[in-house]
Enzyme design. Structure first.
Site, PDB file in Angstrom:
ATOM      1  N   SER A 150       0.791  -1.231   0.000  1.00 38.54           N
ATOM      2  CA  SER A 150       0.000   0.000   0.000  1.00 38.54           C
ATOM      3  C   SER A 150       0.821   1.278   0.000  1.00 38.54           C
ATOM      4  CB  SER A 150      -0.973   0.013   1.172  1.00 38.54           C
ATOM      5  OG  SER A 150      -0.280   0.190   2.386  1.00 38.54           O
ATOM      6  N   LYS A 155       0.257   4.611   6.647  1.00 38.47           N
ATOM      7  CA  LYS A 155      -0.237   5.432   5.532  1.00 38.47           C
ATOM      8  C   LYS A 155       0.312   6.850   5.672  1.00 38.47           C
ATOM      9  CE  LYS A 155      -3.063   2.026   4.552  1.00 38.47           C
ATOM     10  NZ  LYS A 155      -2.611   1.029   3.644  1.00 38.47           N
TER      11      LYS A 155
END
Length: 171
Positions: free
Chosen positions: A39, A92
Site C-alpha cells: 500500500s 499510511k
C-alpha cells in the site's frame, strides 16, 4: 558460592534495568517496525515481488514523541491501529488534518476532516485500505510517525513528507 550468587544477583538487576529502559524507549520515544504489503509502494517496500520477504521488507524508525501533543503535518507517514481491528496496524500518509477539505481522487467528492481526526491514504492507491474506505481516522489511533527507513541497508534514508498535488481544497 557467595561470589557466584552475588554475580548472578548483579547480572539479574542489570538485565532487569536494561529491559525496563528498553521498554520505556520503545513505548515513549521510538521503535523499529516492519512494513508489510504494497500500500505504500514505491515509498516503502518497492521490491516486494523480487526478493524473499525477509530481505525486501522495509523496516522503519517510528518516532513517538509526536503523540504527546498530536503534532502531525501534511505528508507525514504514520502507523495507526485499524478502526476495524485494533490488533492490525496500518501505515499510511496523512493527506488531511482536522478542519481540512480533502478532494477524493477519481471522484468529484470533497470531504471535510472532523476535529480529532485525520485523512490518510497509501501511496499506492490501487492497493490501499485507507480513509477512502475507512473514513477519517481518529488521531488517538495513531501509534507513531515513520521518519527513516532503517532496513535493508541499501535503502537507508529519511522519509520525506509530501502530499499529492491538488488534494487539499479551500472549499
Amino acid at each position: 558460592m557467595g561470589t557466584y550468587s552475588n554475580f548472578l544477583w548483579s547480572l539479574a538487576k542489570k538485565s532487569l534495568t536494561a529491559g525496563l529502559i528498553a521498554v520505556t524507549i520503545s513505548d515513549r520515544l521510538a521503535s523499529i517496525s516492519a512494513v508489510h504489503g504494497y500500500s505504500m509502494s514505491p515509498t516503502l517496500n518497492p521490491e516486494t515481488n523480487t526478493l524473499p520477504e525477509l530481505f525486501s521488507r522495509d523496516y522503519v524508525l517510528m518516532e513517538k514523541l509526536c503523540l504527546q501533543r498530536y503534532r502531525f503535518s501534511h505528508g507525514d507517514v504514520v502507523a495507526f491501529s485499524s478502526p476495524e481491528n485494533y490488533k492490525q496496524k496500518l501505515i499510511k500518509r496523512i493527506i488531511g488534518l482536522p478542519g481540512d477539505w480533502v478532494a477524493i481522487p477519481q471522484s468529484y467528492d470533497v470531504v471535510r476532516v472532523p476535529e480529532g481526526h485525520c485523512w490518510v491514504e497509501g501511496d499506492n492507491s490501487a492497493n490501499s485500505k485507507d480513509s477512502r474506505s475507512l473514513g477519517p481516522i481518529p488521531l488517538g489511533l495513531i501509534c507513531g510517525r515513520a521518519t527513516h527507513i532503517v532496513w535493508p541497508p541499501r535503502r537507508i534514508s529519511k522519509l520525506e513528507s509530501r502530499i499529492p498535488q491538488s488534494r487539499l481544497s479551500s472549499s
